[in-house]
Motif scaffolding. Structure first.
Motif, PDB file in Angstrom:
ATOM      1  N   UNK A  63      14.711  18.213  55.561  1.00  0.00           N
ATOM      2  CA  UNK A  63      15.555  17.509  56.536  1.00  0.00           C
ATOM      3  C   UNK A  63      16.756  16.806  55.874  1.00  0.00           C
ATOM      4  N   UNK A  64      16.547  16.243  54.691  1.00  0.00           N
ATOM      5  CA  UNK A  64      17.650  15.611  53.970  1.00  0.00           C
ATOM      6  C   UNK A  64      18.712  16.656  53.618  1.00  0.00           C
ATOM      7  N   UNK A  65      18.256  17.808  53.129  1.00  0.00           N
ATOM      8  CA  UNK A  65      19.189  18.893  52.797  1.00  0.00           C
ATOM      9  C   UNK A  65      19.955  19.345  54.036  1.00  0.00           C
ATOM     10  N   UNK A  66      19.270  19.447  55.157  1.00  0.00           N
ATOM     11  CA  UNK A  66      19.922  19.893  56.388  1.00  0.00           C
ATOM     12  C   UNK A  66      21.024  18.906  56.792  1.00  0.00           C
ATOM     13  N   UNK A  67      20.741  17.601  56.720  1.00  0.00           N
ATOM     14  CA  UNK A  67      21.753  16.592  57.059  1.00  0.00           C
ATOM     15  C   UNK A  67      22.942  16.681  56.098  1.00  0.00           C
ATOM     16  N   UNK A  68      22.662  16.806  54.811  1.00  0.00           N
ATOM     17  CA  UNK A  68      23.700  16.890  53.778  1.00  0.00           C
ATOM     18  C   UNK A  68      24.567  18.133  53.997  1.00  0.00           C
ATOM     19  N   UNK A  69      23.919  19.249  54.237  1.00  0.00           N
ATOM     20  CA  UNK A  69      24.622  20.515  54.453  1.00  0.00           C
ATOM     21  C   UNK A  69      25.515  20.435  55.686  1.00  0.00           C
ATOM     22  N   UNK A  70      24.984  19.867  56.751  1.00  0.00           N
ATOM     23  CA  UNK A  70      25.728  19.756  58.004  1.00  0.00           C
ATOM     24  C   UNK A  70      26.894  18.770  57.878  1.00  0.00           C
ATOM     25  N   UNK A  71      26.646  17.627  57.279  1.00  0.00           N
ATOM     26  CA  UNK A  71      27.670  16.582  57.155  1.00  0.00           C
ATOM     27  C   UNK A  71      28.901  17.068  56.400  1.00  0.00           C
ATOM     28  N   UNK A  72      28.695  17.896  55.363  1.00  0.00           N
ATOM     29  CA  UNK A  72      29.803  18.334  54.511  1.00  0.00           C
ATOM     30  C   UNK A  72      30.140  19.822  54.677  1.00  0.00           C
ATOM     31  N   UNK A  73      29.574  20.459  55.714  1.00  0.00           N
ATOM     32  CA  UNK A  73      29.853  21.875  55.985  1.00  0.00           C
ATOM     33  C   UNK A  73      29.654  22.744  54.745  1.00  0.00           C
ATOM     34  N   UNK A  74      28.513  22.594  54.123  1.00  0.00           N
ATOM     35  CA  UNK A  74      28.215  23.354  52.913  1.00  0.00           C
ATOM     36  C   UNK A  74      27.764  24.763  53.309  1.00  0.00           C
ATOM     37  N   UNK A  75      28.457  25.795  52.840  1.00  0.00           N
ATOM     38  CA  UNK A  75      28.144  27.161  53.263  1.00  0.00           C
ATOM     39  C   UNK A  75      27.081  27.858  52.429  1.00  0.00           C
ATOM     40  N   UNK A  76      26.598  27.200  51.392  1.00  0.00           N
ATOM     41  CA  UNK A  76      25.644  27.837  50.486  1.00  0.00           C
ATOM     42  C   UNK A  76      24.239  27.305  50.712  1.00  0.00           C
ATOM     43  N   UNK A  77      23.295  27.899  50.009  1.00  0.00           N
ATOM     44  CA  UNK A  77      21.872  27.590  50.154  1.00  0.00           C
ATOM     45  C   UNK A  77      21.519  26.302  49.409  1.00  0.00           C
ATOM     46  N   UNK A  78      20.739  25.455  50.051  1.00  0.00           N
ATOM     47  CA  UNK A  78      20.129  24.296  49.389  1.00  0.00           C
ATOM     48  C   UNK A  78      18.619  24.478  49.490  1.00  0.00           C
ATOM     49  N   UNK A  79      17.925  24.301  48.369  1.00  0.00           N
ATOM     50  CA  UNK A  79      16.470  24.397  48.388  1.00  0.00           C
ATOM     51  C   UNK A  79      15.854  23.092  47.925  1.00  0.00           C
ATOM     52  N   UNK A  80      14.672  22.834  48.457  1.00  0.00           N
ATOM     53  CA  UNK A  80      13.960  21.592  48.178  1.00  0.00           C
ATOM     54  C   UNK A  80      12.909  21.800  47.088  1.00  0.00           C
ATOM     55  N   UNK A  81      13.108  21.093  45.977  1.00  0.00           N
ATOM     56  CA  UNK A  81      12.164  21.116  44.853  1.00  0.00           C
ATOM     57  C   UNK A  81      11.411  19.780  44.870  1.00  0.00           C
ATOM     58  N   UNK A  82      10.681  19.562  45.968  1.00  0.00           N
ATOM     59  CA  UNK A  82      10.070  18.256  46.241  1.00  0.00           C
ATOM     60  C   UNK A  82       9.177  17.732  45.119  1.00  0.00           C
ATOM     61  N   UNK A  83       8.480  18.609  44.428  1.00  0.00           N
ATOM     62  CA  UNK A  83       7.602  18.127  43.358  1.00  0.00           C
ATOM     63  C   UNK A  83       8.230  18.298  41.969  1.00  0.00           C
ATOM     64  N   UNK A  84       9.519  18.687  41.960  1.00  0.00           N
ATOM     65  CA  UNK A  84      10.287  18.868  40.717  1.00  0.00           C
ATOM     66  C   UNK A  84       9.706  19.933  39.790  1.00  0.00           C
TER      67      UNK A  84
END
Length: 151
Positions: free
Chosen positions: A76-97
């Motif tokens: 959800x954080x990635x989705x907000x970030x992507x939407x806010x800045x119109x990022x056209x590329x993939x963001x993936x979540x590495x929640x446990x690093x």
């Protein structure tokens, strides 16, 4: 913690994107991949870096490259970030690093997740490892230079 270096085969991985769909490195075999690790969504440096990748996205596409951003933030954080800045590329979540550890991305001052960019060629070999916590723009410039310099 192992460290991935230039000339090594990039380890495959599987992480969720902003829609929760699993993304793997393997699915981009035959294409250049710019895999960039960053500390946190919607922070000044990470926003500057993401916007630099956004502003040069067409050049990456023209060169046949896929751009993938990785941080420990949830989808959800990635989705907000992507939407806010119109990022056209993939963001993936590495929640446990786990991916961060697999690639050997260091922490700055032992606390802040590192900012490292890997350029992976169409055969899955790492061609660039660029580590700079503060030179956001250089991640984009160096990645493009390596891709364009390789026939």
């Amino acid at each position: 913690m192992a460290k991935i270096t230039v000339g090594m085969s990039a380890p495959d991985w599987q992480l969720p994107d902003t829609s929760g769909q699993l993304v793997t490195l393997q699915q981009f075999q035959g294409q250049w991949v710019v895999l960039y690790f960053y500390p946190k969504d919607d922070t000044p440096g990470c926003t500057a870096e993401a916007c630099a990748f956004r502003d040069n996205y067409e050049a990456f596409q023209t060169a046949g490259a896929v751009v993938i951003g990785v941080s420990g933030d949830d989808t959800p954080s990635h989705e907000r970030f992507k939407s806010k800045y119109n990022l056209p590329f993939i963001l993936v979540s590495d929640a446990n690093n786990q991916l961060r550890r697999t690639y050997g991305v260091p922490a700055t001052f032992g606390l802040i997740p590192g900012r490292v960019t890997y350029v992976i060629d169409p055969q899955g070999v790492v061609r660039l490892v660029f580590d700079s916590q503060f030179d956001f723009r250089a991640h984009v410039d160096k990645a493009l230079a390596v891709i364009k310099a390789t026939p």
